[in-house]
Design a protein around this motif. Structure first.
Motif, PDB file in Angstrom:
ATOM      1  N   THR A 146      40.705   6.273  54.235  1.00  0.00           N
ATOM      2  CA  THR A 146      40.279   5.103  54.569  1.00  0.00           C
ATOM      3  C   THR A 146      38.905   4.518  55.222  1.00  0.00           C
ATOM      4  N   ALA A 147      38.615   5.408  56.137  1.00  0.00           N
ATOM      5  CA  ALA A 147      37.470   5.333  56.834  1.00  0.00           C
ATOM      6  C   ALA A 147      36.276   5.631  55.907  1.00  0.00           C
ATOM      7  N   ARG A 154      36.231   5.288  52.650  1.00  0.00           N
ATOM      8  CA  ARG A 154      35.912   4.537  51.725  1.00  0.00           C
ATOM      9  C   ARG A 154      35.257   3.233  52.347  1.00  0.00           C
ATOM     10  N   ARG A 155      35.521   2.791  53.455  1.00  0.00           N
ATOM     11  CA  ARG A 155      34.911   1.778  54.038  1.00  0.00           C
ATOM     12  C   ARG A 155      33.390   1.905  54.448  1.00  0.00           C
ATOM     13  N   HIS A 156      32.973   3.187  54.689  1.00  0.00           N
ATOM     14  CA  HIS A 156      31.526   3.480  55.038  1.00  0.00           C
ATOM     15  C   HIS A 156      30.833   3.542  53.846  1.00  0.00           C
TER      16      HIS A 156
END
Length: 305
Positions: free
Chosen positions: A281-282, A284-286
């Motif tokens: 999740t992290a 994909r966000r960054h």
């Protein structure tokens, strides 16, 4: 831990081009941005360097300029000269009058860096470092510059490999030069490392990237209140402490995924995430895509720059 060494290790700089550049008479050239680290060492004479977004500077004999992410720039003999557009070439360059002894001689070139992490790491470095031959506290750099100039002037066996290694050492030496601590240094890793309180915190985060760090924890280690520490960190580094830690974790992740050497579960644990799902999740966000897709796209890219 040494944050600067960590970042340089992920960028893996190596000299790609180191070529003589000479000029005579009145001349001017302009190059487009190419976003790799570029350098110029003035061997004899002087000329002007105008970098996009920076006031023109006069380079004199013995001066060294490093552009960590080379923007558009112009070189010219005199102010007011019309600059011609040029494309970079991997061979000796002559500007101005083609005949006669040159007025200007310099060594210029490019370092190649691993492309996987360049977008994340290069913004942590200053836009330009200009080290004048007359500047104070340049003993180590002056020695390196003399060695480079001596090697350029000779024709000894092994000249190319010696120059390559000297220039790579010069890159690191320029980045850690004490003169970078001046008031004009923009926010980024070097500015942060000049602040003793922030430098200690940066070493903590790099030394234990798996740590469950919070702003309160880091502020206590720095001996500051939470709000004062957060403001000082943002001013020095250009981002908040948790954002910096996330960027560094993503840099390590991008490097590992490009190498394909570990599973997502193990990678997540190694860089401080409780699960592969939280890490994904992290990431994909960054980064803008899942780690699996990034790995498939970039695997094998390390070392191909």
């Amino acid at each position: 831990m040494d944050p600067l060494s960590d970042i340089i290790a992920l960028l893996r700089p190596h000299t790609a081009i180191a070529k003589p550049i000479t000029g005579r008479g009145r001349w001017g050239v302009r190059y487009a941005a190419y976003r790799q680290p570029g350098f110029a060492l003035m061997l004899t004479g002087q000329c002007w360097l105008a970098v996009e977004g920076v006031a023109p500077l006069l380079m004199r004999q013995g001066d060294f300029v490093l552009l960590p992410a080379t923007p558009a720039f112009s070189l010219y003999s005199d102010p007011g000269v019309v600059c011609e557009d040029r494309e970079p070439v991997n061979q000796a360059v002559r500007h101005g009058e083609p005949e006669g002894e040159p007025d200007v001689e310099m060594l210029g070139g490019t370092f190649l860096i691993e492309p996987v992490n360049a977008p994340l790491l290069l913004p942590m470095l200053p836009e330009m470092i200009h080290i004048r031959a007359t500047a104070g506290d340049t003993g180590r750099l002056t020695s390196l510059i003399r060695l480079v100039m001596d090697e350029c002037a000779g024709d000894r066996p092994g000249r190319a490999i010696v120059l390559e290694r000297l220039l790579e050492v010069m890159l690191v030496e320029c980045l850690r030069w004490p003169g970078n601590g001046g008031t004009g240094l923009s926010a980024g890793l070097l500015a942060g490392m000049r602040d003793p309180a922030l430098a200690g915190v940066l070493r903590l985060m790099h030394g234990d990237v798996r740590g469950n760090w919070t702003v309160a924890d880091l502020a206590r280690r720095a001996g500051m209140s939470r709000s004062a520490f957060a403001a000082r960190f943002s001013e020095g580094l250009g981002c908040g402490p948790m954002e910096y830690l996330a960027r560094w974790r993503m840099s390590l992740a991008r490097d590992a995924l490009s190498r394909g050497a570990t599973s997502l579960d193990r990678l997540a644990e190694e860089i401080g995430y409780e699960s592969a799902s939280a890490f994904s999740t992290a990431f994909r966000r960054h980064v803008g895509c899942p780690p699996g897709a990034f790995a498939r796209q970039h695997r094998g890219a390390i070392g191909l720059a």
